[in-house]
Structures are given as structure tokens and as C-alpha cells.
Motif scaffolding. Structure first.
Motif, PDB file in Angstrom:
ATOM      1  N   PRO A 110       9.825  -4.629   2.240  1.00 17.38           N
ATOM      2  CA  PRO A 110       9.799  -5.286   3.558  1.00 17.38           C
ATOM      3  C   PRO A 110       8.408  -5.567   4.122  1.00 17.38           C
ATOM      4  N   PRO A 111       7.447  -4.630   4.065  1.00 19.34           N
ATOM      5  CA  PRO A 111       6.118  -4.980   4.591  1.00 19.34           C
ATOM      6  C   PRO A 111       5.443  -6.100   3.803  1.00 19.34           C
ATOM      7  N   ARG A 112       5.576  -6.052   2.463  1.00 20.63           N
ATOM      8  CA  ARG A 112       4.965  -7.095   1.639  1.00 20.63           C
ATOM      9  C   ARG A 112       5.645  -8.438   1.879  1.00 20.63           C
ATOM     10  N   ARG A 113       6.968  -8.427   2.052  1.00 19.54           N
ATOM     11  CA  ARG A 113       7.700  -9.659   2.353  1.00 19.54           C
ATOM     12  C   ARG A 113       7.190 -10.280   3.648  1.00 19.54           C
ATOM     13  N   ARG A 114       7.003  -9.452   4.663  1.00 13.93           N
ATOM     14  CA  ARG A 114       6.518  -9.963   5.946  1.00 13.93           C
ATOM     15  C   ARG A 114       5.104 -10.541   5.804  1.00 13.93           C
ATOM     16  N   ARG A 115       4.235  -9.851   5.055  1.00 14.09           N
ATOM     17  CA  ARG A 115       2.877 -10.359   4.872  1.00 14.09           C
ATOM     18  C   ARG A 115       2.878 -11.695   4.133  1.00 14.09           C
ATOM     19  N   HIS A 116       3.724 -11.805   3.121  1.00 18.52           N
ATOM     20  CA  HIS A 116       3.799 -13.080   2.398  1.00 18.52           C
ATOM     21  C   HIS A 116       4.276 -14.199   3.316  1.00 18.52           C
ATOM     22  N   PHE A 117       5.299 -13.919   4.113  1.00 13.63           N
ATOM     23  CA  PHE A 117       5.808 -14.943   5.030  1.00 13.63           C
ATOM     24  C   PHE A 117       4.724 -15.383   6.015  1.00 13.63           C
ATOM     25  N   GLU A 171      14.479   9.230 -10.731  1.00 14.68           N
ATOM     26  CA  GLU A 171      13.345   9.504  -9.855  1.00 14.68           C
ATOM     27  C   GLU A 171      12.158   8.607 -10.204  1.00 14.68           C
ATOM     28  N   PHE A 172      11.984   8.299 -11.483  1.00 16.61           N
ATOM     29  CA  PHE A 172      10.953   7.330 -11.876  1.00 16.61           C
ATOM     30  C   PHE A 172      11.279   5.953 -11.314  1.00 16.61           C
ATOM     31  N   HIS A 173      12.546   5.546 -11.392  1.00 19.48           N
ATOM     32  CA  HIS A 173      12.960   4.262 -10.816  1.00 19.48           C
ATOM     33  C   HIS A 173      12.729   4.239  -9.310  1.00 19.48           C
ATOM     34  N   ALA A 174      12.787   5.406  -8.681  1.00 14.63           N
ATOM     35  CA  ALA A 174      12.592   5.475  -7.232  1.00 14.63           C
ATOM     36  C   ALA A 174      11.126   5.349  -6.839  1.00 14.63           C
ATOM     37  N   GLY A 175      10.217   5.313  -7.829  1.00  3.72           N
ATOM     38  CA  GLY A 175       8.810   5.086  -7.520  1.00  3.72           C
ATOM     39  C   GLY A 175       7.902   6.275  -7.753  1.00  3.72           C
ATOM     40  N   ASN A 176       8.388   7.316  -8.436  1.00  6.49           N
ATOM     41  CA  ASN A 176       7.565   8.487  -8.713  1.00  6.49           C
ATOM     42  C   ASN A 176       6.841   8.341 -10.052  1.00  6.49           C
ATOM     43  N   PHE A 177       5.837   9.173 -10.257  1.00  4.83           N
ATOM     44  CA  PHE A 177       5.034   9.132 -11.471  1.00  4.83           C
ATOM     45  C   PHE A 177       5.842   9.619 -12.672  1.00  4.83           C
ATOM     46  N   LEU A 178       5.540   9.059 -13.834  1.00  3.44           N
ATOM     47  CA  LEU A 178       6.138   9.548 -15.068  1.00  3.44           C
ATOM     48  C   LEU A 178       5.766  11.003 -15.319  1.00  3.44           C
ATOM     49  N   ALA A 179       4.531  11.372 -14.962  1.00  4.75           N
ATOM     50  CA  ALA A 179       4.070  12.743 -15.185  1.00  4.75           C
ATOM     51  C   ALA A 179       4.876  13.753 -14.397  1.00  4.75           C
ATOM     52  N   HIS A 180       5.520  13.319 -13.315  1.00  2.32           N
ATOM     53  CA  HIS A 180       6.301  14.232 -12.480  1.00  2.32           C
ATOM     54  C   HIS A 180       7.792  14.136 -12.759  1.00  2.32           C
ATOM     55  N   ASP A 217       1.638  -2.191  -8.500  1.00  2.00           N
ATOM     56  CA  ASP A 217       1.434  -0.838  -8.994  1.00  2.00           C
ATOM     57  C   ASP A 217       0.799   0.021  -7.903  1.00  2.00           C
ATOM     58  N   THR A 218       1.282   1.266  -7.791  1.00  2.00           N
ATOM     59  CA  THR A 218       0.916   2.270  -6.785  1.00  2.00           C
ATOM     60  C   THR A 218       1.473   1.949  -5.398  1.00  2.00           C
ATOM     61  N   GLU A 219       2.063   0.759  -5.213  1.00  2.00           N
ATOM     62  CA  GLU A 219       2.705   0.444  -3.933  1.00  2.00           C
ATOM     63  C   GLU A 219       4.220   0.497  -4.081  1.00  2.00           C
TER      64      GLU A 219
END
Length: 696
Positions: A423-430, A97-106, A171-173
Motif C-alpha cells: 500500500p505505501p509503495r502503491r500510493r507513492r507510485h500513484f 514465514e519466508f513467504h511472509a517476508g522473513n529472512f531465509l536464515a531465520h 528487496d528488504t522492503e
């Protein structure tokens, strides 16, 4: 309020010696009329409201309801082997769940042993009679086995955190980097943790009071953690053979682990007290408390298999020294629904494996990358091109030649790494990189204009230098436009223009390929890739044309109202930086050309989308049957074939589109459905009756 009245209600702070002040407030406000407020000088309602931060977790996290109050956790409470096994599995579930992007605290921090490692140190524990009273619950299960497993878990999280903190992802994204001031064993060497896991395995091997099935289950989990930690601590680009060996070992241990599942402890088991989902109340964090239910062991193993698949792919990529293969893989993964290996750690590690900012694949300089760019585009290295250009230079400013190398250094490596953004960040970079690609194109145009080419054959690559940059730039433009469907950015009124503009971009791309195919050596990987791209883009253009025609009824005929939305949607194509170039930008979005095309179709054109769909199906089927996956598919030819088969499925779905003008006039566009789960770019044709049809 008397004592009897107080006893009738459960006080919010009962148990903390709180005093009821209700009467004090009632007395102080007795003379205040309803709906009125008193203010101090220079302290208005705005200041009063500003003192409260909406969502501030510390305003509501201090109170611990009775149902959440439990006994004090004792990390040395003896446990059964099956209970230790269950704790290790649940800890792995929270790790995923941490690898999936959740907080360590949770997630990981909910395991209370994380906060009591110092209390589990075997050399500091004073022997007590309770430890030896039950031979089925040896204290070594806590001080050796579980302690080593927790240390291995924290060290894996530390390695993950360090990789993600390098900066490829945000981080946070993409991930959450708040450690809450809890140690992840940052200062503990990896080999020390591995030594602890070895000691745990050795003790288990000689433990006589543990049932054989649970002994094996615990040993497999210890070995899996050790091997996973060894894999994550190795740089695949520096030591690829050991990295790959540990990946295979981890896969084997994980498959064995699945045959020895843990069991849910009973309601009175002390193992249930080892996880506190509300641990955030006791940590230094501003994160609101969020209870995350851990996945089942089956789901955890599935996530671990995906993690290992991603590590295996990194081991393959670390030995892949072809830029075009990296680029083709990055694109192909976005062309299929639900692309694999999307865990932030894997995406970050893939970017780091390709380039650390100094070297490519930990062994090549940027000069090598520039050579490869031209070698894989036209089959000739940059050094050879530089020598030929220098011998035929007929201009004054030879700095132009150096500008080519500088432009490539600026744009190529970030372009490859961007494929492993979200995907959104990839599109913005492109979108942002298109200016740099045009600068490279502009420079190559100027270089060609300063060459003496009178005696050069018409099919020589020096006559087509600018097309090299166009091949890459137009591919980026196509990804920007079509990814808008995948991200569900387009309103229904915008879809027709997006498809039409994609056909214009693909048309320019095909023209560049037509210019370069004759100058490339036949049977070379470059030539095979170009032939694949010609067929693939032809089919893609046909599908875009069909989608444009059937999307027209969804479009508003208010051209004046469409204009502001057009410039907002395609503002990336009209940046001020383009004004510094004298060379026109190729395949710019043109609203007036689109309006003219629509008018021609409405005034008497012959739109037959069914013919375009059939053309796409024929070309795609030929590509699949011919097994020509291009020169740069590499080990991922099957992925590219899968992308082609998905497009054939689109053709099958659209097989009942109108095949004549008469039928087109009665076509119900509400039967089209855009679902990225079916295909990221194209709609499916839903066969709905008039009573159930709905606008997509």
C-alpha cells in the motif's frame, strides 16, 4: 585472581581455552582516575566510537551459551515415520514465514537437512548395521522421503526467489533476498526434483513396515509438495490449463493433508534436533539473529490456502484481457479491510503475469493495450480514433497523435502493476504518475483543439477526448487522498481538508462522467460501468462530505500554521513538471477555497451530515439490490459488492450523526474513531459517555 576464585564464576568463554585477563587490565589502569580516558594522537573519542557499529551482529553472535549448545547433528539418524511427518510440516511452516517476508536464515535455513543434502545421497551412503537394526525406522525415510521433501522445499523457495528478484517488488522492503550463500538448488532442474518426489512416493507405496495411517500422511505430503512445485514452475499466461489443473490438485491434497495432522515429538526425539533457530551464527550473513517461532499446522495450512487462492486468482487473471477489470480488481482490493492475497510472491507473480515488459499477458503488444484503453473508456478503439482524427486534422504538428500512444505506453502498464505493490509503495507510485496522466490529458486537449469539429454532433466522442484521460487521472487522485486514511498518515487536524478535497475530486470525476455517458453505446459494458461509477461516486462523495463536517471540530483554526503542513502533505500536486503544460491541472488542492468553505459553514451554513449519510446509504443499497456491479467487475463482482456492503456498514455506524445545526453545535468529535480494521477510509461513531470519551 587465583584458581579458586576463577572456579567460583562461570567464565564467558569456558570450554574454549580462554584465559582471564582481568588482572592485566586492572594493573594497566591502576593510575587512571575515574571518568578519565587516554587518547593517542589524532585518535579522539569520536574515532573510538566510530569503531563500534551499533547493531553489528558479529559483535554478539560468536558466543554460544551453554543452553544453546546441543549435540552434533547427524543427518542419517534413523527416524520414525511420524517424526519425518512432523519435520515436513514444520519445514512448511518456516516456508510460509519466508513467504511472509522473513529472512531465509531465520526460517528455511533453520532446517539442518538443508545444509546436509550431500550427506543424504543414497548412492554415496556406506551401509551400516544401525540402519537395519530397527525396521520401524528405515533409512529410506531419510535418504528418499525426507531428502526429496527438502529438495522440493528448496526448489519452491528458489522459484519464489527468482520471481521476487525480477524487480516488481523491493528487496528488504517486501521480501528478504539474502541467501546466506546457501544453495536453493539453483542449478538443479525442476523435473529432477519432481522425479525424486515420485521415487519417494513409490517407495512409500511398497513400504510394509510403516503403519498405514503414517504412510498415507507421508504420501499426501509428498504429493502436495510435488504438485505445488509443478504449479509454481508453470507460467500461467503461457500454459493456463495445466496451471489451473495443478492448483486444483494442490487444493485437494492440502485438504486431505489437514485430515492427517502430525504430532509433536517427545522430549527425547531426535527430530527436535533437526531445527536450529540460531543457524545464522554459522552462515555468511550480516543479519542479526532473530528466533521466529513457526506457526502451528492449522495456521500453516491457512497460509497455504491463501497462497493457492492467490495462484487460482492469477489463473483467472491470465485469461482476463480487459485492462479495466485488472484496474477495478486492484482498486477493490484496497477498499476493504484486510485485503487477501498480500503475499509478496503472489503480488510479484501477478505483475509478471500482466506484463513482462515486452508483452501484455504474454500474447499482446503495447499497441493492443492502447487500443483497449480507448475501447474500454469510450467503446471506440484507438485505431478508429486515429483514423477519424487524421481525417479532421486542422493543425500543423501531427506528432501530437503519436504522443498519445507514447504517453499511454508510459503510464498504463505501470499503473496496473502498481495495484499489486504494498500500500505505501502503491500510493507513492500513484502520486508520481499523476504528472504523466496530466501529460496525456494535455496532449488530448491539444489534439482536440487541432480538429475541425463544426459538423460533428455535440454528443460525439471526439468532442470529449480529454475527459477520457480525466476519468483515469481523477480516479488515481482519489486513491491517493483516501489511501492516506488507510495508511494512517493524516493527523487529526488534516482529516477535514482531506475529506473536503476528496469531495472536489469526486465532483470533477462526476462531471467527466456526465460528459461521456451520452456518447457511449447503451447496454455496452462501458456504459454499465459508467452508470455504476456515477452511483458509487455519488454515495462516496456524500460520505466524504459528512466526514468533512464532523471532522471540522478536530481542526485547528490557525490557518497560517496549517499552510506549511498543507504544502508538505500535498507536494505531489505542485511538482515543477506541471509548469511545462499550458493546460491547467484539474482538481488541484486549494487551501484558500477550503478556508472559504469553512468560513461559510461557521458563519451560518446549514451542515447536516446525517442527511449525507442517509443519501449514501440509499444509493449504496440500490446498487447492491440492483446487482449492477458495473461492466468491469468480471469474475470479481462479489468483491465489489462486499466493498459496497462495507460502506453501508459505515453508514450504519454514522447513523446517529447530527441532523440539524443546533445538534451539530453540541456534537462531540471525540466520539469518532478512525480504525482501518473497520474501514480504510471512514470513521465509526463510538457512543461514549463524557467520562470515557477520548480524542482519536
Amino acid at each position: 585472581m587465583d584458581d579458586a576464585t576463577v572456579l567460583e564464576y562461570e567464565m564467558p568463554g569456558e570450554g574454549y581455552n580462554f584465559r582471564d585477563v582481568t588482572g592485566l587490565f586492572e594493573q594497566a589502569s591502576a593510575e587512571i582516575e575515574p571518568d578519565t580516558a587516554l587518547f593517542m594522537e589524532n585518535f579522539t573519542l569520536q574515532e573510538a566510537m566510530s569503531a563500534l557499529e551499533i547493531g553489528e551482529p558479529r559483535l554478539d553472535s560468536g558466543l554460544i551459551p551453554k543452553e544453546q549448545q546441543g549435540p552434533i547433528f547427524d543427518p542419517l539418524t534413523p527416524l520414525l515415520p511420524e517424526e519425518v511427518c512432523w519435520i515436513m510440516d514444520r519445514a512448511m511452516a518456516y516456508e510460509m514465514e519466508f513467504h511472509a517476508g522473513n529472512f531465509l536464515a531465520h526460517t528455511v535455513h533453520a532446517l539442518l537437512y538443508v545444509h546436509h543434502l550431500q550427506d543424504m545421497e543414497p548412492d554415496l551412503i556406506v551401509p551400516q548395521p544401525v540402519f537395519s537394526s530397527d525396521p520401524s525406522r528405515p533409512i529410506e525415510l531419510i535418504t528418499l522421503v525426507l531428502r526429496a521433501a527438502v529438495q522440493g522445499l528448496l526448489k519452491c523457495c528458489d522459484i519464489t526467489w527468482r520471481e521476487l528478484a525480477k524487480g516488481p517488488l523491493y528487496d528488504t522492503e517486501d521480501w528478504q533476498g539474502d541467501k546466506c550463500e546457501v544453495s536453493l538448488l539453483e542449478g538443479v532442474p525442476t523435473h529432477f526434483v519432481i522425479s525424486g518426489l515420485d521415487d519417494a512416493f513409490t517407495w512409500l507405496a511398497h513400504a510394509h513396515d510403516i503403519p498405514s495411517n503414517w504412510k498415507t500422511a507421508l504420501q499426501i505430503r509428498v504429493l502436495f509438495r510435488k504438485t505445488l512445485l509443478q504449479t509454481m514452475s508453470i507460467d500461467a499466461a503461457k500454459n493456463g490449463s495445466d496451471f489451473l489443473r495443478f492448483v486444483f490438485l494442490a487444493r485437494d491434497y492440502l485438504q486431505t493433508l489437514e485430515h492427517y495432522p502430525s504430532v509433536e515429538p517427545g522430549p527425547d526425539s531426535p527430530a527436535l534436533l533437526t531445527f536450529d533457530p540460531f543457524i545464522g551464527r554459522q552462515l555468511q550473513t550480516a543479519t542479526p539473529i532473530r528466533v521466529i517461532p513457526p506457526p502451528s499446522l492449522k495456521e500453516t495450512c491457512k497460509a497455504l490456502h491463501r497462497l493457492l487462492d492467490g495462484l487460482y486468482e492469477i489463473s483467472l487473471l491470465a485469461t482476463t484481457d480487459r485492462l479495466s477489470i485488472w484496474d477495478a480488481l486492484g482498486n477493490t482490493r484496497q477498499w476493504i479491510p484486510d485485503p487477501p492475497q498480500c503475499v509478496p510472491y503472489i503480488r510479484s507473480l501477478t505483475q509478471s503475469t500482466f506484463s513482462d515488459g515486452v508483452l501484455i499477458l504474454n500474447r499482446y503488444t503495447f499497441g493492443w493495450m492502447i487500443n483497449q484503453f480507448f475501447l474500454e473508456s469510450v467503446g471506440v478503439s484507438y485505431d478508429s480514433i486515429y483514423a477519424m482524427v487524421s481525417s479532421r486534422w486542422d493543425g500543423d504538428d501531427q506528432e501530437l497523435l503519436k504522443n498519445v500512444g507514447r504517453a499511454l505506453v508510459k503510464v498504463v502498464a505501470p499503473h496496473i502493476r502498481a495495484h499489486w505493490h504494498n500500500p505505501p509503495r502503491r500510493r507513492r507510485h500513484f502520486m508520481k504518475s499523476l504528472v504523466d496522466w496530466h501529460t496525456l490529458y494535455d496532449t488530448l486537449v491539444q489534439v482536440q483543439e487541432n480538429l475541425s469539429l463544426e459538423d460533428v454532433p455535440r454528443r460525439h466522442f471526439l468532442t470529449r477526448l480529454p475527459d477520457i484521460a480525466l476519468l483515469w487521472r481523477l480516479s488515481v487522485v482519489r486513491e491517493v487522498v483516501l489511501s492516506g486514511f488507510q495508511l494512517e498518515l493524516y493527523a487529526k487536524e488534516e482529516r477535514a481538508f482531506a475529506y473536503w478535497y476528496a469531495t472536489q475530486v469526486i465532483d470533477a470525476h462526476l462531471k467527466s462522467l456526465d460528459h461521456l455517458v451520452p456518447v457511449v453505446l447503451e447496454e455496452s459494458p462501458v456504459h454499465c460501468e459508467m452508470l455504476f461509477q456515477v452511483q458509487f461516486l455519488t454515495a462516496l462523495q456524500a460520505l466524504c462530505t459528512a466526514s468533512f463536517l464532523v471532522s471540522m471540530p478536530l481542526m485547528s483554526s490557525d490557518w497560517d500554521g496549517m499552510r506549511p503542513n498543507f504544502y508538505r502533505r500535498y507536494k505531489w500536486a505542485f511538482r515543477a513538471e506541471y509548469d511545462a503544460s499550458d493546460v491547467p491541472v484539474v482538481a488541484q488542492p486549494e487551501l484558500h477555497a477550503f478556508i472559504r468553505t469553512c468560513a461559510e459553514i461557521l458563519e451560518g451554513g446549514n451542515p447536516t451530515p446525517a442527511d449525507d449519510v442517509e443519501l449514501a446509504r440509499t444509493v449504496l443499497t440500490d446498487l447492491i439490490v440492483s446487482t449492477n456491479t458495473g461492466g468491469w467487475a468480471g469474475s470479481w463482482g462479489q468483491d465489489r459488492t462486499q466493498a459496497l456492503q462495507n460502506l453501508v456498514a459505515v453508514c450504519d455506524s454514522l447513523s446517529h450523526l447530527p441532523g440539524s445545526v443546533e445538534v451539530m453545535e453540541t456534537f462531540d468529535a471525540s466520539s469518532l474513531k478512525w480504525d482501518p480494521g473497520f474501514h480504510p477510509w471512514f470513521p465509526s461513531l463510538q457512543h461514549l459517555d463524557s467520562s470515557s470519551a477520548s480524542t482519536p
